[in-house]
Design a protein around this motif. Structure first.
Motif, short mmCIF file in Angstrom:
data_model
loop_
_atom_site.label_atom_id
_atom_site.label_comp_id
_atom_site.label_asym_id
_atom_site.label_seq_id
_atom_site.Cartn_x
_atom_site.Cartn_y
_atom_site.Cartn_z
N SER A 28 0.83 -1.20 0.00
CA SER A 28 0.00 0.00 0.00
C SER A 28 0.87 1.25 0.00
O SER A 28 2.00 1.24 0.49
N PRO A 29 0.36 2.36 -0.54
CA PRO A 29 1.11 3.62 -0.52
C PRO A 29 1.50 4.05 0.89
O PRO A 29 2.60 4.55 1.11
N ALA A 30 0.60 3.85 1.85
CA ALA A 30 0.89 4.26 3.23
C ALA A 30 2.05 3.46 3.80
O ALA A 30 2.92 4.01 4.50
N ALA A 31 2.07 2.16 3.52
CA ALA A 31 3.16 1.33 4.02
C ALA A 31 4.48 1.74 3.38
O ALA A 31 5.52 1.81 4.05
N ARG A 32 4.46 2.01 2.09
CA ARG A 32 5.70 2.42 1.41
C ARG A 32 6.22 3.72 2.00
O ARG A 32 7.44 3.86 2.23
N ARG A 33 5.34 4.68 2.25
CA ARG A 33 5.78 5.95 2.83
C ARG A 33 6.40 5.73 4.21
O ARG A 33 7.39 6.37 4.56
N ALA A 34 5.81 4.83 4.98
CA ALA A 34 6.31 4.58 6.33
C ALA A 34 7.70 3.96 6.33
O ALA A 34 8.43 4.05 7.32
N MET A 35 8.07 3.31 5.22
CA MET A 35 9.38 2.66 5.14
C MET A 35 10.52 3.63 4.86
O MET A 35 11.67 3.33 5.15
N ILE A 36 10.21 4.79 4.29
CA ILE A 36 11.26 5.71 3.84
C ILE A 36 12.09 6.19 5.03
O ILE A 36 11.56 6.73 6.00
N GLY A 37 13.38 5.96 4.95
CA GLY A 37 14.29 6.36 6.02
C GLY A 37 14.40 5.37 7.16
O GLY A 37 15.19 5.56 8.08
N SER A 38 13.61 4.28 7.11
CA SER A 38 13.59 3.31 8.20
C SER A 38 14.65 2.24 8.01
O SER A 38 15.18 2.05 6.90
N SER A 39 14.94 1.52 9.08
CA SER A 39 15.88 0.40 9.00
C SER A 39 15.24 -0.75 8.23
O SER A 39 14.02 -0.79 8.02
N MET A 40 16.07 -1.70 7.82
CA MET A 40 15.56 -2.86 7.09
C MET A 40 14.58 -3.65 7.96
O MET A 40 13.52 -4.09 7.48
N ALA A 41 14.91 -3.84 9.23
CA ALA A 41 14.03 -4.60 10.12
C ALA A 41 12.66 -3.95 10.24
O ALA A 41 11.63 -4.62 10.20
#
Length: 211
Positions: A28-41
């Motif tokens: 989902s677009p929301a999930a993708r946005r939440a990943m930006i800048g985050s760690s792999m885990a």
């Protein structure tokens, strides 16, 4: 690195959507946005939650994702506007420079073929720190390796997660949005791009040392 120096978030987007499709779902677009800048885990946890597949094998997903991104990185990365010029100016001025990224060492080594290993005195990767961004550990680790006070460092970021890490570390922070809109934040200097940013401007962001 991703989104700040090079336009690699779009590469991650391709690979993450392909991984979700391999899992029989859609990111989902929301999930993708939440990943930006985050760690792999953190990104893998968001993926599992978004797909409703909490039991997915994280190690297998990470291995597939890194191999796919490695293929895409190897095709070459596009510099963000002004980033190459600023990096060259900083190096020409003799300033110590660290690359501080949430991306793991395996992929950073590929990206350095574009970025230039000679442009960084220190490289701190997401899988080499005690805690990832938004924790301040990555930036404090970099300052320690450079042998400088964190308060005399300028951190350049493009995501809310990275901004939080840099602010908490005690560095001066310059933020340039890439994929996400960045909110006005105390202690953060916002610009539309790195074009026309030079070492003198970076120096102006530091708080003068008394005496």
């Amino acid at each position: 690195m991703d989104g700040t120096l090079v336009d690699s978030e779009k590469v991650w987007e391709v690979a993450l959507h392909e991984l979700a499709a391999r899992a029989g779902g859609e990111l989902s677009p929301a999930a993708r946005r939440a990943m930006i800048g985050s760690s792999m885990a953190t990104s893998m946890r968001i993926l599992r939650d978004d797909l409703g597949q909490p039991g997915r094998d994280e190690a297998a997903d990470v291995d597939w994702l890194e191999r796919r991104v490695e293929e895409l990185f190897a095709d070459g990365l596009v510099w963000q506007p002004g980033a190459f010029e600023l990096l060259k100016a900083v190096r020409a001025a003799g300033l110590p420079t660290a690359l501080v990224t949430s991306t793991g060492r395996r992929l950073v080594e590929v990206a350095l073929d574009t970025l230039g290993r000679e442009n960084f005195d220190v490289v701190v990767c997401g899988d080499e720190v005690s805690a990832p961004k938004p924790d301040p550990a990555p930036y404090r680790t970099a300052a320690g390796l450079l042998g400088v006070e964190i308060a005399q460092c300028v951190a350049i970021e493009d995501s809310p997660t990275g901004m939080a890490s840099a602010v908490a570390s005690g560095a001066a922070v310059l933020a340039v949005p890439a994929e996400l809109e960045l909110p006005a934040t105390d202690g953060v200097h916002l610009r539309d791009s790195l074009e026309d940013v030079d070492p003198a401007f970076l120096s102006s962001l530091l708080v003068p040392i008394p005496g």
